[in-house]
Design a protein around this motif. Structure first.
Motif, PDB file in Angstrom:
ATOM      1  N   GLU A  87       0.730  -1.285  -0.044  1.00 19.62           N
ATOM      2  CA  GLU A  87       0.003  -0.077  -0.045  1.00 19.62           C
ATOM      3  C   GLU A  87       0.864   1.254  -0.009  1.00 19.62           C
ATOM      4  O   GLU A  87       0.201   2.513   0.194  1.00 19.62           O
ATOM      5  N   GLN A  88       2.256   0.954  -0.282  1.00 19.07           N
ATOM      6  CA  GLN A  88       3.035   2.362   0.021  1.00 19.07           C
ATOM      7  C   GLN A  88       3.048   2.798  -1.500  1.00 19.07           C
ATOM      8  O   GLN A  88       3.066   2.416  -2.449  1.00 19.07           O
ATOM      9  N   ALA A  89       2.887   4.284  -1.448  1.00 22.62           N
ATOM     10  CA  ALA A  89       2.790   5.183  -2.580  1.00 22.62           C
ATOM     11  C   ALA A  89       3.995   5.638  -3.123  1.00 22.62           C
ATOM     12  O   ALA A  89       4.615   6.537  -2.542  1.00 22.62           O
ATOM     13  N   ARG A  90       4.572   4.947  -3.974  1.00 24.31           N
ATOM     14  CA  ARG A  90       6.098   5.162  -4.216  1.00 24.31           C
ATOM     15  C   ARG A  90       6.276   5.234  -6.062  1.00 24.31           C
ATOM     16  O   ARG A  90       7.674   5.419  -6.305  1.00 24.31           O
ATOM     17  N   LEU A  91       5.267   5.194  -6.819  1.00 23.60           N
ATOM     18  CA  LEU A  91       5.643   5.173  -8.158  1.00 23.60           C
ATOM     19  C   LEU A  91       4.342   5.807  -8.781  1.00 23.60           C
ATOM     20  O   LEU A  91       3.161   5.675  -8.315  1.00 23.60           O
ATOM     21  N   ILE A  92       4.659   6.787  -9.676  1.00 21.19           N
ATOM     22  CA  ILE A  92       3.619   7.295 -10.566  1.00 21.19           C
ATOM     23  C   ILE A  92       4.295   7.785 -11.816  1.00 21.19           C
ATOM     24  O   ILE A  92       5.443   8.093 -12.054  1.00 21.19           O
ATOM     25  N   GLU A  93       3.623   7.289 -13.004  1.00 19.28           N
ATOM     26  CA  GLU A  93       3.940   7.653 -14.449  1.00 19.28           C
ATOM     27  C   GLU A  93       3.031   8.337 -15.270  1.00 19.28           C
ATOM     28  O   GLU A  93       1.864   7.931 -14.948  1.00 19.28           O
ATOM     29  N   GLY A  94       3.780   9.263 -16.015  1.00 15.59           N
ATOM     30  CA  GLY A  94       2.949   9.990 -16.879  1.00 15.59           C
ATOM     31  C   GLY A  94       3.356   9.840 -18.361  1.00 15.59           C
ATOM     32  O   GLY A  94       4.474   9.420 -18.656  1.00 15.59           O
ATOM     33  N   VAL A  95       2.354   9.812 -19.368  1.00 16.14           N
ATOM     34  CA  VAL A  95       2.843   9.789 -20.753  1.00 16.14           C
ATOM     35  C   VAL A  95       2.321  11.034 -21.571  1.00 16.14           C
ATOM     36  O   VAL A  95       1.301  11.295 -21.314  1.00 16.14           O
ATOM     37  N   PHE A  96       3.235  11.774 -22.235  1.00 16.80           N
ATOM     38  CA  PHE A  96       2.955  13.093 -22.551  1.00 16.80           C
ATOM     39  C   PHE A  96       3.053  12.817 -24.252  1.00 16.80           C
ATOM     40  O   PHE A  96       4.073  12.211 -24.968  1.00 16.80           O
TER      41      PHE A  96
END
Length: 259
Positions: A87-96
């Motif tokens: 449940e640890q919030a450690r990754l976020i990814e965006g595509v542009f």
């Protein structure tokens, strides 16, 4: 295109610092780590007022990552796959979308792992193993992919003011180094090391006068797929920010790309 990473060490506590840096530097995309707030508590309006689109993956009091972008998001991914119980919030990814196609930007806050005789170190190694599988999948897409953030890894002795003093710490021990090499050997390029062989630190502890003595380490990295590495023009470590009022213990690290 300027793409940066910054462990902000509490976005609410460093908001004035963040807004000042964004206003002065105007990077295109910034990934933040340790925002230390749930999504609803993120100071979205203040940052959006500077022209940024904001996506977060928050967690109360701990961890948490975000992406701020002058470009609109085409896609957003939150969380590292491979363990539904994590449940640890450690990754976020965006595509542009850019003129040359798409750019995939993934911000991470890799676990610290200390103390090594606790459950935190196996969690770090397991998280890195899951990250390796995730990155292998992204590299298979054969598109510009930038993996950046606070890796909590000292890659080599040159990346620490006092490497002997760090050896054995979760950031700098054989198991961590092995997992780091496995990740790099997938085909990633360490952006900073591709442009300089000189020492360059990104973190100075708040204790023992580390900043005054320049007793730093390099743990904030930009790791590039071949398609992104081909477009790298330079790397800037914004060391001066560590000397600002009420700073984070990390500084922004920025890559400039021809996208």
């Amino acid at each position: 295109m300027r793409i940066a990473t910054w462990n902000i060490n509490g976005v609410k506590a460093r908001l004035e610092l963040l807004l000042k840096w964004l206003s002065e530097e105007k990077p295109d995309i910034v990934v933040l780590q340790e925002i230390k707030t749930v999504d609803e508590g993120f100071p979205r309006l203040e940052i959006e007022a500077l022209g940024y689109n904001v996506e977060t993956h928050g967690q109360k009091s701990w961890n948490g990552v975000a992406i701020l972008s002058l470009l609109p998001f085409d896609e957003v991914t939150r969380g590292l796959p491979g363990d539904d119980s994590d449940e640890q919030a450690r990754l976020i990814e965006g595509v542009f979308s850019v003129e040359t196609g798409a750019v995939r930007v993934c911000g991470i806050y890799l676990p610290n792992g200390n103390p090594v005789d606790s459950e935190k170190f196996p969690y770090k190694l397991a998280w890195m193993k899951r990250l390796e599988a995730f990155v292998a999948g992204r590299l298979a897409l054969e598109e510009p992919f930038i993996l950046l953030g606070d890796f909590n890894i000292i890659p080599a002795a040159i990346d620490a003011h006092n490497p002997e003093g760090w050896w054995g710490d979760a950031l700098f021990r054989p198991e961590s180094q092995e997992r780091w090499r496995s990740l790099v050997n997938l085909g990633l390029t360490d952006a900073l090391r591709s442009v300089t062989s000189e020492p360059s630190y990104t973190f100075w502890d708040f204790q023992a006068g580390a900043w005054r003595r320049n007793a730093g380490i390099r743990i904030d990295h930009l790791m590039l797929s071949p398609q992104a590495a081909d477009r790298l023009e330079g790397v800037i470590v914004h060391k001066d920010v560590r000397g600002w009022d009420k700073p984070s213990d990390h500084v922004p690290v920025e890559g400039e790309f021809r996208f």
